[in-house]
Design an enzyme around this catalytic site. Structure first.
Site, PDB file in Angstrom:
ATOM      1  N   ARG A 110      27.025 -50.003  16.207  1.00  0.00           N
ATOM      2  CA  ARG A 110      26.854 -51.199  15.372  1.00  0.00           C
ATOM      3  C   ARG A 110      26.616 -52.452  16.209  1.00  0.00           C
ATOM      4  O   ARG A 110      25.905 -53.362  15.774  1.00  0.00           O
ATOM      5  CB  ARG A 110      28.085 -51.391  14.479  1.00  0.00           C
ATOM      6  CG  ARG A 110      28.091 -50.393  13.358  1.00  0.00           C
ATOM      7  CD  ARG A 110      29.291 -50.557  12.472  1.00  0.00           C
ATOM      8  NE  ARG A 110      29.153 -49.712  11.303  1.00  0.00           N
ATOM      9  CZ  ARG A 110      30.158 -49.395  10.505  1.00  0.00           C
ATOM     10  NH1 ARG A 110      31.369 -49.859  10.752  1.00  0.00           N
ATOM     11  NH2 ARG A 110      29.956 -48.618   9.458  1.00  0.00           N
TER      12      ARG A 110
ATOM     13  N   LYS B 272      31.386 -34.965  -4.454  1.00  0.00           N
ATOM     14  CA  LYS B 272      31.713 -35.100  -5.882  1.00  0.00           C
ATOM     15  C   LYS B 272      30.592 -35.658  -6.745  1.00  0.00           C
ATOM     16  O   LYS B 272      29.905 -36.591  -6.348  1.00  0.00           O
ATOM     17  CB  LYS B 272      32.915 -36.036  -6.023  1.00  0.00           C
ATOM     18  CG  LYS B 272      34.186 -35.430  -5.492  1.00  0.00           C
ATOM     19  CD  LYS B 272      35.315 -36.408  -5.652  1.00  0.00           C
ATOM     20  CE  LYS B 272      36.651 -35.744  -5.356  1.00  0.00           C
ATOM     21  NZ  LYS B 272      37.728 -36.738  -5.365  1.00  0.00           N
TER      22      LYS B 272
HETATM   23  P1  ADP Z   1      27.908 -39.578   1.933  1.00  0.00           P
HETATM   24  O1  ADP Z   1      29.021 -40.230   2.717  1.00  0.00           O
HETATM   25  O2  ADP Z   1      26.718 -39.279   2.772  1.00  0.00           O
HETATM   26  O3  ADP Z   1      27.580 -40.342   0.688  1.00  0.00           O
HETATM   27  P2  ADP Z   1      29.748 -37.792   0.597  1.00  0.00           P
HETATM   28  O4  ADP Z   1      30.878 -38.646   1.056  1.00  0.00           O
HETATM   29  O5  ADP Z   1      29.419 -37.774  -0.817  1.00  0.00           O
HETATM   30  O6  ADP Z   1      28.438 -38.131   1.467  1.00  0.00           O
HETATM   31  O7  ADP Z   1      30.046 -36.260   0.961  1.00  0.00           O
HETATM   32  C1  ADP Z   1      30.265 -35.801   2.264  1.00  0.00           C
HETATM   33  C2  ADP Z   1      31.276 -34.701   2.275  1.00  0.00           C
HETATM   34  O8  ADP Z   1      30.973 -33.699   1.330  1.00  0.00           O
HETATM   35  C3  ADP Z   1      31.343 -34.021   3.616  1.00  0.00           C
HETATM   36  O9  ADP Z   1      32.566 -34.319   4.242  1.00  0.00           O
HETATM   37  C4  ADP Z   1      31.219 -32.529   3.283  1.00  0.00           C
HETATM   38  O10 ADP Z   1      32.128 -31.718   3.997  1.00  0.00           O
HETATM   39  C5  ADP Z   1      31.532 -32.502   1.803  1.00  0.00           C
HETATM   40  N1  ADP Z   1      30.961 -31.324   1.154  1.00  0.00           N
HETATM   41  C6  ADP Z   1      29.684 -30.930   1.095  1.00  0.00           C
HETATM   42  N2  ADP Z   1      29.551 -29.771   0.467  1.00  0.00           N
HETATM   43  C7  ADP Z   1      30.794 -29.369   0.122  1.00  0.00           C
HETATM   44  C8  ADP Z   1      31.330 -28.209  -0.538  1.00  0.00           C
HETATM   45  N3  ADP Z   1      30.539 -27.249  -0.959  1.00  0.00           N
HETATM   46  N4  ADP Z   1      32.656 -28.167  -0.714  1.00  0.00           N
HETATM   47  C9  ADP Z   1      33.460 -29.144  -0.282  1.00  0.00           C
HETATM   48  N5  ADP Z   1      33.019 -30.249   0.342  1.00  0.00           N
HETATM   49  C10 ADP Z   1      31.701 -30.357   0.549  1.00  0.00           C
END
Ligand code: ADP
Ligand code: MG
Length: 423
Positions: A41, A227
């Site tokens: 950053r 989610k």
């Molecule tokens: P971002 O920060 O890019 O918006 P999110 O916070 O929504 O992404 O999601 C990231 C998390 O989702 C990761 O830590 C990953 O491990 C988790 N994840 C992805 N697929 C699954 C799954 N099938 N079951 C549980 N967790 C998952």
């Protein structure tokens, strides 16, 4: 949201004192040694800082770091558990909490990167900051202390904003990671000074804003992560913009369960099943192609060394949980991005933190690196996944703002952008 904003190039900065809001909220070693564990950053802020200094401005940089209130609360809790009387802690504990979140280590690192001294103020708008700002010469840079040391910062207190603004002639915002928060140093100051964007925000606005307002088509949105509930806003907005929407990650199981599939112990949000079905219906009505996984890699535990097997979507046995998209799904999704004009990706396809379940995320990252499409990555974990898998320099743009990029993709107005002068 109008994203055509004036930039530092559109104003005369020579001889001006410039209040520059950066995002210096860098990760620090947990031992309190002040070691910065990732200076990305700070590096990202260099082009704007160099431009201002080379063009004869005196730069008064500021940023927040961590959450002083939470750090203090944790300190009080720990001391109280040790049997200390909370009433006796206030002064000493608050000071200790503040020390941990000082921007002093940032001043040192920034100085190394710039090859010149970064003058550090002992406060934000107190006597030391005011005196040092008043004495600052063109080509010099001063860093104010953590803006959140002032309780008015997160309340967007006009008095604090006025004090910050009084030190400068111009406000430049380059903290994209903080534009979704209306704080004194991100929004308040713009009421008292002409406000323009730095290069970092300009790039975010141009690329993400452009992709949402007037995308090179077809526009493919890949949405994953954990989610559905945290991505509704994004799905909703992209349903009116994208040509294809691809669903992966943990949220795919809520879609699957909504269609009557068996998802075993996979991540599931039962309250969002109706919503998932609505999305499928809406996509069909709008003529948006919605792709869901056709197979899944499931595991017998949420662990890096869990036993795994590939099964058809909706056929996950009891006691198993889906942790990645399966090989057929990988093929389907990679094909879908081949002829895209623009790809927006938010949310990993699986638990990429475990190498055994990172294959889907990696395959999609590779497919993105191989298309001629404009490729945009938003979201903190998605950016981390792409970097960890070694594809960071193959993408058109990786957003520097986790929460900010999500709210941008949701079509929300970003207060730290709205307050800047229109072009
Ligand atoms: P971002 O920060 O890019 O918006 P999110 O916070 O929504 O992404 O999601 C990231 C998390 O989702 C990761 O830590 C990953 O491990 C988790 N994840 C992805 N697929 C699954 C799954 N099938 N079951 C549980 N967790 C998952
Ligand atoms: Mg995240």
């Amino acid at each position: 949201m109008n994203y055509h904003k004036k930039t530092v190039r559109d104003v005369d900065v020579r001889g001006k004192k410039v209040l520059l809001r950066c995002d210096f909220n860098v990760p620090m070693a947990k031992d309190g040694s002040g070691v910065i564990t990732d200076d990305k950053r700070i590096r990202a802020s260099l082009p704007t800082i160099r431009y201002l200094l080379e063009n004869g401005a005196a730069v008064i940089a500021c940023s927040h770091m961590g959450k002083p209130n939470a750090t203090y609360a944790a300190y009080v809790k720990k001391q109280t558990e040790k049997g200390k009387d909370p009433a006796s802690l206030t002064e000493e504990g608050w000071k200790k909490s503040l020390e941990q979140l000082s921007l002093k280590p940032v001043a040192a690192r920034l100085g190394q990167l710039l090859g010149q001294e970064v003058i550090m103020a002992a406060d934000v708008v107190g006597p030391d900051a005011a005196a040092k700002a008043a004495a600052l010469q063109p080509g010099q840079i001063l860093l104010l202390e953590n803006t959140r040391f002032e309780p008015g910062e997160t309340k967007n207190d006009p008095e604090l904003a006025k004090k910050l603004a009084s030190m400068a002639d111009l406000y430049v915002s380059d903290a994209f990671g903080a534009v979704h928060r209306a704080h004194a140093s991100t929004v308040g100051v713009a009421a008292y000074l002409p406000a323009v964007s730095g290069f970092l925000i300009q790039k975010e606005l141009e690329i993400i804003g452009g992709a949402l307002a007037d995308p090179k088509r077809p526009l493919v949105a890949i949405l994953g992560g954990s989610k559905v509930s945290s991505k509704i806003g994004v799905i909703n907005n992209l349903l009116s913009i994208a040509d294809t929407i691809i669903i992966g990650g943990g949220m795919a199981y809520t879609f699957s369960a909504a269609q009557g599939g068996q998802v075993g112990d996979s991540l599931l949000e039962p309250d969002w099943k109706d919503y998932a079905n609505d999305m499928v219906k809406k996509a069909a009505e709008k003529g948006v192609k919605l792709l869901l996984p056709v197979d899944t890699v499931c595991a017998d535990a949420f662990a890096p060394d869990a036993k795994s097997q590939v099964v058809k979507a909706g056929r996950i046995p009891d006691g198993w949980q889906g942790l990645d998209i399966g090989p057929e799904t990988v093929k389907l999704y990679c094909d879908a991005v081949k002829d895209a004009g623009t790809v927006i990706w938010n949310g990993p396809m699986g638990v990429f933190e475990f190498p055994a379940f990172a294959k889907g995320t990696e395959a999609v990252a590779r497919a993105l690196s191989e298309t001629s499409a404009i490729t945009i990555i938003g979201g903190g974990d998605s950016a981390a996944a792409v970097a960890q898998l070694g594809y960071a320099d193959k993408m058109t743009h990786i957003s520097t703002g986790g929460g900010a990029s999500l709210e941008f993709m949701e079509g929300k107005e970003l207060p730290g952008v709205a307050c800047l002068l229109d072009q």
